[in-house]
Every structure is written in structure tokens, then in C-alpha cells.
Design a protein around this motif. Sequence first.
Motif, PDB file in Angstrom:
ATOM      1  N   UNK A   1       0.898  -0.838   0.178  1.00  0.00           N
ATOM      2  CA  UNK A   1       0.001  -0.366  -0.130  1.00  0.00           C
ATOM      3  C   UNK A   1       1.369   1.323   0.044  1.00  0.00           C
ATOM      4  N   UNK A   2       1.971   0.754  -0.205  1.00  0.00           N
ATOM      5  CA  UNK A   2       3.367   2.292   0.563  1.00  0.00           C
ATOM      6  C   UNK A   2       4.423   2.810  -0.606  1.00  0.00           C
ATOM      7  N   UNK A   3       4.334   1.736  -1.769  1.00  0.00           N
ATOM      8  CA  UNK A   3       5.424   1.908  -2.361  1.00  0.00           C
ATOM      9  C   UNK A   3       4.970   3.183  -3.632  1.00  0.00           C
ATOM     10  N   UNK A   4       5.531   3.098  -4.758  1.00  0.00           N
ATOM     11  CA  UNK A   4       5.385   4.308  -5.121  1.00  0.00           C
ATOM     12  C   UNK A   4       3.813   4.192  -6.675  1.00  0.00           C
ATOM     13  N   UNK A   5       3.311   4.627  -6.943  1.00  0.00           N
ATOM     14  CA  UNK A   5       1.298   4.510  -7.104  1.00  0.00           C
ATOM     15  C   UNK A   5       1.983   4.871  -9.110  1.00  0.00           C
ATOM     16  N   UNK A   6       1.944   4.395  -9.799  1.00  0.00           N
ATOM     17  CA  UNK A   6       2.410   4.456 -10.961  1.00  0.00           C
ATOM     18  C   UNK A   6       1.046   4.972 -11.814  1.00  0.00           C
TER      19      UNK A   6
ATOM     20  N   UNK B   1       6.244  -0.123   8.033  1.00  0.00           N
ATOM     21  CA  UNK B   1       6.556  -0.768   8.693  1.00  0.00           C
ATOM     22  C   UNK B   1       5.478   0.080  10.135  1.00  0.00           C
ATOM     23  N   UNK B   2       4.444   0.517   9.823  1.00  0.00           N
ATOM     24  CA  UNK B   2       4.035   1.135  10.579  1.00  0.00           C
ATOM     25  C   UNK B   2       1.875   1.228   9.964  1.00  0.00           C
ATOM     26  N   UNK B   3       1.254   0.765  10.691  1.00  0.00           N
ATOM     27  CA  UNK B   3       0.261   1.027  10.046  1.00  0.00           C
ATOM     28  C   UNK B   3      -0.539   2.207  11.086  1.00  0.00           C
TER      29      UNK B   3
ATOM     30  N   UNK C   1       2.090  -0.541  15.106  1.00  0.00           N
ATOM     31  CA  UNK C   1       1.556  -0.503  15.055  1.00  0.00           C
ATOM     32  C   UNK C   1       0.625   1.395  16.262  1.00  0.00           C
ATOM     33  N   UNK C   2       0.557   2.544  14.638  1.00  0.00           N
ATOM     34  CA  UNK C   2       0.229   3.600  16.369  1.00  0.00           C
ATOM     35  C   UNK C   2      -1.299   3.845  16.671  1.00  0.00           C
ATOM     36  N   UNK C   3      -1.572   3.487  17.312  1.00  0.00           N
ATOM     37  CA  UNK C   3      -2.907   3.874  18.188  1.00  0.00           C
ATOM     38  C   UNK C   3      -3.320   5.524  17.803  1.00  0.00           C
ATOM     39  N   UNK C   4      -4.395   5.753  17.250  1.00  0.00           N
ATOM     40  CA  UNK C   4      -5.523   6.150  17.301  1.00  0.00           C
ATOM     41  C   UNK C   4      -6.244   6.490  18.159  1.00  0.00           C
ATOM     42  N   UNK C   5      -6.275   7.516  19.654  1.00  0.00           N
ATOM     43  CA  UNK C   5      -7.285   7.732  20.715  1.00  0.00           C
ATOM     44  C   UNK C   5      -8.599   8.110  20.277  1.00  0.00           C
ATOM     45  N   UNK C   6      -8.172   9.518  19.540  1.00  0.00           N
ATOM     46  CA  UNK C   6      -9.165  10.395  18.743  1.00  0.00           C
ATOM     47  C   UNK C   6      -8.563  10.838  17.455  1.00  0.00           C
ATOM     48  N   UNK C   7     -10.329  10.363  16.611  1.00  0.00           N
ATOM     49  CA  UNK C   7     -10.361  10.494  15.423  1.00  0.00           C
ATOM     50  C   UNK C   7     -11.194  11.520  15.063  1.00  0.00           C
TER      51      UNK C   7
END
Length: 313
Positions: A13-18, A207-209, A244-250
Motif C-alpha cells: 500500500x506504500x510503494x510508488x503509485x504508478x 513498517x507502520x499501520x 501500530x500507531x493507535x489513535x485514541x481520537x480521530x
Amino acid sequence: MYLDSFQLNCWSEHEELEVVMLCEPSKLDVTDSTIAENVGWSATVNHVKAMENFMELKTTLENAGVKVIDYSKELTNEENIVSEQLINRYFVRDLACVLGNSMFLGEAGSSLRRPEYTHAHSLLEKWFPEKILNVKQPSAALECGDVMILNRDAVLINIGMRTTLEAVESIKDSIFQEGFSEIAIIDLPRRSDTLHLDMNCNVANADLVIAKNFMRYFPVHVFTPQTSRFEMTEQFLNHHGLDVYWLEKYNTIPDINFINLNPETLLISKQATKQQWTKHPLLQKKNLIEIEVTELEKGGGGIRCMTLPLVRK
């Protein structure tokens, strides 16, 4: 069209979009809040403003070097009479997904959206006849906003409001044949703010969701070609090298529904909460391109929902 100049290819989902597929919004206004509620939208929508938002999305992608295919331009006159009145048609992510070098066609989980699947699929089958895979259970829904590539090994799929276990089981072996080694199935709450997987989490780096913090309480059912097991969501993601970067508020749609243009650059909504991008060390280094998609987001989806990657480098 330049369809013979590229081959389907998505392993992340993160490599260069062509190359990406889009669809311009419908010609209809959603004129009052009762109509909006009945069609599942959050507010009234003016199609002129929606079109301005869409052109900003399309131009921004093209300026970043991405080839854009607007499938509405390829429909027959007869198809277009219906298509231009389909208010959700710009949410192309749900229609299909490229996993590895094959395209898996979705199946509408809502009758309101069924015609656009038929329209888009007739074109995709014509463009990529060798590389199309269908859900084998005709009544089993699969909306591809529920499908996320974590890396070359793993795919995460949500079943629930718009995607069925039967559909996932019917394509599972084909996903393994593409070369992925694990498929994790999660069953998230069935609400309008958790409608698809990409309204709950998204890949923001190799390496991050980014994910809503309630997901840490959910197990996933992990399948390999030979075995199955249960893990907790974070354990599974960590197992595949993802923090994982957990979001408490969004603010669900703008904060989570973004797209990676390349490993350094994210395309995000102007409505996104800026503080979350500065709090995480990996995100501080990102190049953020903000676009105005507020009118389109009222339809209940964001930038990821509006883009169907066909080729990532």
C-alpha cells in the motif's frame, strides 16, 4: 488508452503509485438531509463542488506522475445514462483490487451500488482478460475497501457489513497462488463509521499501520495455505514487521482514509487532524500533500475509497 503499456502489479500500500483508476462523481445533487440520510450520506452534496474536489484529486495525482484512468469516460452511452446518476460511483476502491499481479473483482454488498460494479467490471474484463479473478460464490459480497495489503507476505481482510466470509474463502487460494503467505480475517463492528477496513486502519509506511485503538481488542483468524490460527491484531501486525500507531481520537474519514503516493509521500484530506502526523516519529518525516475533498467525503468515504491502484512499483 495505454493499457498495453503496463501490467497489473500491487504488492504493498506504500510503494510508488504508478497507475490508478478513478471515476468522476455523479451528475446529481443530494439536496436535503432526509435524502442524504436515506442514501447513507452524512450531508447534502452539490455536484459542482464535488466535481471541483474530484478534479483536484485527479490533477494532484497526475502532477505526482501517476497515470490516471477515469473509467466513466470509457462507458457506452447506454451505460452512462445510468452511471452518471449513481451517487457512489466515485468510490472505486470497493469495485476490485489488485493483489500481486492479478485483479480480484468485488461483489456489491449493497444493492444501491450493484450497477457500478457491473459497469466497471465489463471494462476491467476487457482491459485485463488474462488477469481477472472472480468471487466464486455468486451471492457472496466482497467490497474491496475491506482488503488491505500489509506487505508481500500478508493480506488483511475485514468481513462484516459489506464483505462475507464465503467470498473471502472463495478467493483465498487464488491469493496464496499470487505468492502471499498469510491472510488474516478480522470481523469489525457493523456501523457506518466502521463500514470497511480502511475506515479503521491504514498502512502509512513499510513498517507502520495507523489504527483506531479499539482494534487492539480484536482477534484475527490467520490462514496459511496449510494451516490456521488465531492472533490478536497487534500481534499479527508485529509478526509481519509492522508497528501500530493507535489513535485514541480521530475524525474517521479524513484521518484514516488517505493514500500513499510513494514511500515518502502521503496524499491526505485538508480535514485531517494535523497533530497526529507530528506525534509519531515515522510520520514527522513524511511529505504530506493536502487536498480539498470535503464535498466528496460527505458520501461516507475518503481518498483511499476514491482510488483503485492498478500499478505500484
